[in-house]
Design a protein around this motif. Sequence first.
Motif, PDB file in Angstrom:
ATOM      1  N   GLU A   1      28.900  11.912  60.988  1.00  0.00           N
ATOM      2  CA  GLU A   1      28.718  10.552  61.087  1.00  0.00           C
ATOM      3  C   GLU A   1      29.703   9.543  60.582  1.00  0.00           C
ATOM      4  O   GLU A   1      29.578   8.275  60.815  1.00  0.00           O
ATOM      5  CB  GLU A   1      27.393  10.420  60.260  1.00  0.00           C
ATOM      6  CG  GLU A   1      27.472  11.249  58.918  1.00  0.00           C
ATOM      7  CD  GLU A   1      27.022  12.310  58.837  1.00  0.00           C
ATOM      8  OE1 GLU A   1      26.460  12.807  57.686  1.00  0.00           O
ATOM      9  OE2 GLU A   1      26.985  13.041  59.619  1.00  0.00           O
ATOM     10  N   ASP A   2      30.965   9.991  59.849  1.00  0.00           N
ATOM     11  CA  ASP A   2      31.769   9.233  59.245  1.00  0.00           C
ATOM     12  C   ASP A   2      32.801   8.635  60.569  1.00  0.00           C
ATOM     13  O   ASP A   2      33.362   7.423  60.403  1.00  0.00           O
ATOM     14  CB  ASP A   2      32.772   9.943  58.567  1.00  0.00           C
ATOM     15  CG  ASP A   2      32.089  10.461  57.153  1.00  0.00           C
ATOM     16  OD1 ASP A   2      30.977   9.953  56.820  1.00  0.00           O
ATOM     17  OD2 ASP A   2      32.613  11.243  56.627  1.00  0.00           O
TER      18      ASP A   2
ATOM     19  N   GLN B   1      32.138  14.078  57.480  1.00  0.00           N
ATOM     20  CA  GLN B   1      31.140  14.337  58.061  1.00  0.00           C
ATOM     21  C   GLN B   1      31.241  13.877  59.431  1.00  0.00           C
ATOM     22  O   GLN B   1      31.831  12.649  59.634  1.00  0.00           O
ATOM     23  CB  GLN B   1      29.650  13.707  57.242  1.00  0.00           C
ATOM     24  CG  GLN B   1      29.875  14.269  56.022  1.00  0.00           C
ATOM     25  CD  GLN B   1      29.300  15.522  55.910  1.00  0.00           C
ATOM     26  OE1 GLN B   1      28.656  16.366  56.711  1.00  0.00           O
ATOM     27  NE2 GLN B   1      29.515  16.425  54.735  1.00  0.00           N
TER      28      GLN B   1
END
Length: 410
Positions: A380-381, A378
């Motif tokens: 946001e990782d 993702q």
Amino acid sequence: MADIVKAGRTVQEVVESTPVLKNMNLSVKYDANIRLKREDLQMVRSYKIRGAYNKIAGLSKEQLQKGIVCASAGNHAQGVAYSCKKLGCSGVIYMPETTPRQKIKQVKMFGGEYVEVILTGDTFDDASNKALADAEEHGKTFIHPFDDPKIIEGQGTIGLEILQDCPDPIDYIIVPIGGGGLASGLGAWIKEFSPQTKIIGVEPEGAPSMKTAFEKKENVSLECIDRFVDGAAVQKVGDLTWRICEKVLDDVVVIPEGLICSTILRLYNEDAIVAEPAGALSIAALELISDQIKGKNVVCILSGSNNDITRMEEIKERSLLYEGLKHYFIVRFPQRSGALKEFVNDVLDQGDDITHFEYYKKHSREKGPAVIGIEVRQPEDLMRLQERMTERNFVFEYLNDKTDLFQFIV
């Protein structure tokens, strides 16, 4: 308009009246009625055959005997080659030496004994200059890829077919722009017979020649362009096409190359459609105008499918970068055993994947630099990955936003 009707009769000899098919995946995603005009289903796998054949079929007997010449790195060359063979006219096609072998092979196949392919220079401009010189020296007819009335009229037959085949009024037509031949021909027909339809032109972010002309209110030549979307990467649109597009286009939007790549992959995975980068432009644009088209009837021109399979790795790479799923770092590893194992075990999370690794060990230094590419699940990782590197004292430099360094990796 009568000339487009005449062109429609002319090109019937070589083109399919391609279907305008509803696409369920796109319709659900954008809450609209999305149809695709499937010009990828033509014999030469693009709409370019329309303009090329209309132009060459309209030449005099004397012009046909002297032969024709053109310059192209792709779809226009295939359309010209097929037309030459169909009409028994000799043609010389100049292509850059960098043209993929697959495209050269297709041109030779479509043209057979009627066509000679000459590879010259590194760019389309190099090939075009040679073609123009040949035409002038030997009295041949130069077949321009877009800035010619007959080419424009041939491409305009797509608009004629769309209005014939769509049962409901059309709110939007999304059309890719290279030199502007398709947009001007289609736009002229649509605005005459369906003036309420909004026509949105689409260009790649790396070659926004029509958008720039709109903003500056004059047709200018871009100094530098990104040629990734090769079917739509021109430094300057046609003077004639510019004047027409200025009247018939409601807007021009530019699309990041990464979004185009993501669109190509989705079309293949979800609909089994093979689209070339320029062919996917109009569909990629839906992402940027999604608020405008909700509940509307929309037609996207899927303009071509001449995509070289060897480009798929680059397409996937650009897509992952655009989606925020692939990231490159220079990580300075302590030069001791177990440092890499510690990085893999303590820094990478479940699902993170090392896709690129280059390590330069220098015994005179405490830390050795490694260039690492990491794919995450993702977007946001990324922040959590950087936090873990900092917490565990791995010194790193993020490369994705450093253009000068990044170009040597991707």
